[in-house]
Design a protein around this motif. Structure first.
Motif, PDB file in Angstrom:
ATOM      1  N   ALA A 131     -21.822 -15.196 -43.898  1.00 27.28           N
ATOM      2  CA  ALA A 131     -21.063 -14.027 -43.437  1.00 27.28           C
ATOM      3  C   ALA A 131     -21.039 -13.960 -41.912  1.00 27.28           C
ATOM      4  O   ALA A 131     -20.221 -13.260 -41.320  1.00 27.28           O
ATOM      5  CB  ALA A 131     -21.676 -12.750 -44.009  1.00 27.28           C
ATOM      6  N   ASN A 132     -21.924 -14.713 -41.264  1.00 33.88           N
ATOM      7  CA  ASN A 132     -21.970 -14.734 -39.801  1.00 33.88           C
ATOM      8  C   ASN A 132     -20.967 -15.698 -39.172  1.00 33.88           C
ATOM      9  O   ASN A 132     -20.833 -15.729 -37.953  1.00 33.88           O
ATOM     10  CB  ASN A 132     -23.388 -15.099 -39.332  1.00 33.88           C
ATOM     11  CG  ASN A 132     -24.374 -13.993 -39.657  1.00 33.88           C
ATOM     12  OD1 ASN A 132     -24.215 -12.871 -39.201  1.00 33.88           O
ATOM     13  ND2 ASN A 132     -25.374 -14.285 -40.481  1.00 33.88           N
TER      14      ASN A 132
ATOM     15  N   PRO B 182     -17.200 -16.493 -38.594  1.00 28.43           N
ATOM     16  CA  PRO B 182     -15.879 -15.867 -38.745  1.00 28.43           C
ATOM     17  C   PRO B 182     -14.901 -16.713 -39.562  1.00 28.43           C
ATOM     18  O   PRO B 182     -14.008 -16.164 -40.208  1.00 28.43           O
ATOM     19  CB  PRO B 182     -15.372 -15.722 -37.302  1.00 28.43           C
ATOM     20  CG  PRO B 182     -16.542 -15.938 -36.420  1.00 28.43           C
ATOM     21  CD  PRO B 182     -17.583 -16.691 -37.190  1.00 28.43           C
TER      22      PRO B 182
ATOM     23  N   LEU C  74     -14.955 -15.550 -43.236  1.00 25.08           N
ATOM     24  CA  LEU C  74     -14.710 -14.155 -43.618  1.00 25.08           C
ATOM     25  C   LEU C  74     -13.519 -13.927 -44.560  1.00 25.08           C
ATOM     26  O   LEU C  74     -13.550 -12.984 -45.357  1.00 25.08           O
ATOM     27  CB  LEU C  74     -14.571 -13.270 -42.373  1.00 25.08           C
ATOM     28  CG  LEU C  74     -15.883 -13.094 -41.593  1.00 25.08           C
ATOM     29  CD1 LEU C  74     -15.656 -12.164 -40.396  1.00 25.08           C
ATOM     30  CD2 LEU C  74     -16.995 -12.551 -42.487  1.00 25.08           C
TER      31      LEU C  74
ATOM     32  N   THR D 269     -27.698  -9.062 -39.056  1.00 23.28           N
ATOM     33  CA  THR D 269     -26.715  -8.965 -37.972  1.00 23.28           C
ATOM     34  C   THR D 269     -25.640  -7.942 -38.347  1.00 23.28           C
ATOM     35  O   THR D 269     -25.502  -7.580 -39.525  1.00 23.28           O
ATOM     36  CB  THR D 269     -26.018 -10.325 -37.782  1.00 23.28           C
ATOM     37  OG1 THR D 269     -25.335 -10.638 -39.021  1.00 23.28           O
ATOM     38  CG2 THR D 269     -27.015 -11.427 -37.479  1.00 23.28           C
TER      39      THR D 269
ATOM     40  N   ALA E 227     -22.506  -8.534 -38.558  1.00 21.43           N
ATOM     41  CA  ALA E 227     -21.585  -9.190 -39.507  1.00 21.43           C
ATOM     42  C   ALA E 227     -22.138  -9.099 -40.932  1.00 21.43           C
ATOM     43  O   ALA E 227     -21.387  -8.914 -41.900  1.00 21.43           O
ATOM     44  CB  ALA E 227     -21.373 -10.649 -39.109  1.00 21.43           C
ATOM     45  N   GLU E 228     -23.450  -9.209 -41.061  1.00 16.27           N
ATOM     46  CA  GLU E 228     -24.063  -9.084 -42.389  1.00 16.27           C
ATOM     47  C   GLU E 228     -23.964  -7.650 -42.906  1.00 16.27           C
ATOM     48  O   GLU E 228     -23.778  -7.427 -44.105  1.00 16.27           O
ATOM     49  CB  GLU E 228     -25.526  -9.549 -42.336  1.00 16.27           C
ATOM     50  CG  GLU E 228     -25.648 -11.049 -42.081  1.00 16.27           C
ATOM     51  CD  GLU E 228     -27.095 -11.485 -41.862  1.00 16.27           C
ATOM     52  OE1 GLU E 228     -28.038 -10.786 -42.307  1.00 16.27           O
ATOM     53  OE2 GLU E 228     -27.298 -12.535 -41.212  1.00 16.27           O
TER      54      GLU E 228
ATOM     55  N   THR F  52     -21.523  -5.596 -42.362  1.00 15.04           N
ATOM     56  CA  THR F  52     -20.156  -5.411 -42.846  1.00 15.04           C
ATOM     57  C   THR F  52     -19.962  -6.100 -44.190  1.00 15.04           C
ATOM     58  O   THR F  52     -19.405  -5.517 -45.117  1.00 15.04           O
ATOM     59  CB  THR F  52     -19.149  -6.002 -41.823  1.00 15.04           C
ATOM     60  OG1 THR F  52     -19.429  -5.417 -40.553  1.00 15.04           O
ATOM     61  CG2 THR F  52     -17.723  -5.723 -42.223  1.00 15.04           C
ATOM     62  N   ALA F  53     -20.443  -7.347 -44.292  1.00  9.97           N
ATOM     63  CA  ALA F  53     -20.253  -8.088 -45.540  1.00  9.97           C
ATOM     64  C   ALA F  53     -20.983  -7.403 -46.693  1.00  9.97           C
ATOM     65  O   ALA F  53     -20.461  -7.307 -47.811  1.00  9.97           O
ATOM     66  CB  ALA F  53     -20.743  -9.524 -45.384  1.00  9.97           C
TER      67      ALA F  53
END
Ligand code: ZN
Length: 282
Positions: A79-80, A82, A85, A112, A114-115, A117-118
């Protein structure tokens, strides 16, 4: 003894493993999609992987009398990146498939943004599809990672009854149990949880909502850890019914919430899209 391994990556295992697992009592398993060790660089390689979890791998398991289901997701580590995604946008077309019994494995790796959000996005996808979620808790900084995971679950639309928190240990079990989620323990050789520690956790916390898995994959791991834990439970004075609850009825109850479990391994066809496990041989 009947065993359901609720978390094992058979893609990384051999037919010898399937044979040994059947002999040990494994009759059903769930294969979560995960990181393959080698980072992927495009969404398409996820889609081919998901298709193999839905096609080839259940076919292979059925040759050995084992019912195979899977979970699909964008794993926390990738997930980190891009480039990966777009997998999130494509997940709905996989989540409607009959063999998909949860969204997973999702959760934190390095915690993170990004994690974050995922994880939140995929908990929502699970809620939207009426599916449970398999949530991995981080191997490093475990207690902090688990607390943050539980916070995100609480903020999500998904009922904790539909969440399995995995890779728990003695330091995280109490708070995980208080969250109302199901509790998963991965039993590894040499590192992390082993079967004797698992027995001690079961003695201290009971057998309700407890699941034991081998999490066997391409790393040092043992696909028979479910059976070894069952044997350790019996040796420690647990009854055969306790073993059946932890190793069969609990995973059946949890993944059964998907409405999609088919516990009779489908009568094996000889071919999957024209190919057999004999690589074309007779
Ligand atoms: Zn895993």
């Amino acid at each position: 003894m009947r065993i359901f391994d609720p978390h094992i990556h058979m893609t990384s295992r051999t037919t010898d493993d399937y044979e040994a697992m059947y002999a040990a009592g494994v009759r059903a398993l769930v294969e979560p999609s995960f990181w393959l060790g080698q980072p992927r660089t495009s969404p398409e390689s996820f889609f081919d992987y998901f298709d193999s979890l839905l096609g080839w791998e259940p076919f292979r398991a059925a040759q050995y009398g084992i019912a195979h289901h899977c979970t699909v997701a964008l794993n926390p580590k990738e997930a980190n990146d891009p480039r990966c995604l777009p997998v999130l946008d494509a997940l709905p077309r996989f989540l409607v498939k009959d063999n998909v019994v949860a969204v997973g494995e999702i959760g934190y790796d390095s915690m993170t943004p990004a994690e974050d959000t995922a994880l939140a996005t995929q908990l929502q996808l699970a809620a939207d599809h009426g599916l449970p979620a398999l949530v991995h808790t981080p191997h490093r900084d475990k207690l902090t990672g688990m607390r943050r995971t539980i916070d995100v679950v609480r903020e999500s639309a998904l009922d904790p009854e539909l969440v399995l928190l995995d890779h728990l240990n003695e330091t995280t079990v109490k708070e995980a149990a208080d969250s109302g989620c199901w509790l998963g323990f991965s039993i590894y050789p040499d590192t992390k949880m082993d079967e004797d520690r698992m027995v001690a956790v079961l003695k201290a916390h009971g057998t309700e909502k407890m699941l034991v898995n081998s999490a066997a994959d391409w790393g040092k791991s043992d696909p028979l850890k479910t059976r070894r834990t069952a044997d350790a439970m019996l040796a420690a004075g647990f009854t055969a019914d306790d073993v059946d609850q932890v190793l069969w009825r609990n995973p059946v109850a949890f993944y059964g919430r998907s409405g999609r479990l088919q516990l009779d391994a489908a009568a094996p066809g000889d071919l999957h899209e024209g190919n057999s496990i004999l690589r074309g041989g007779e």
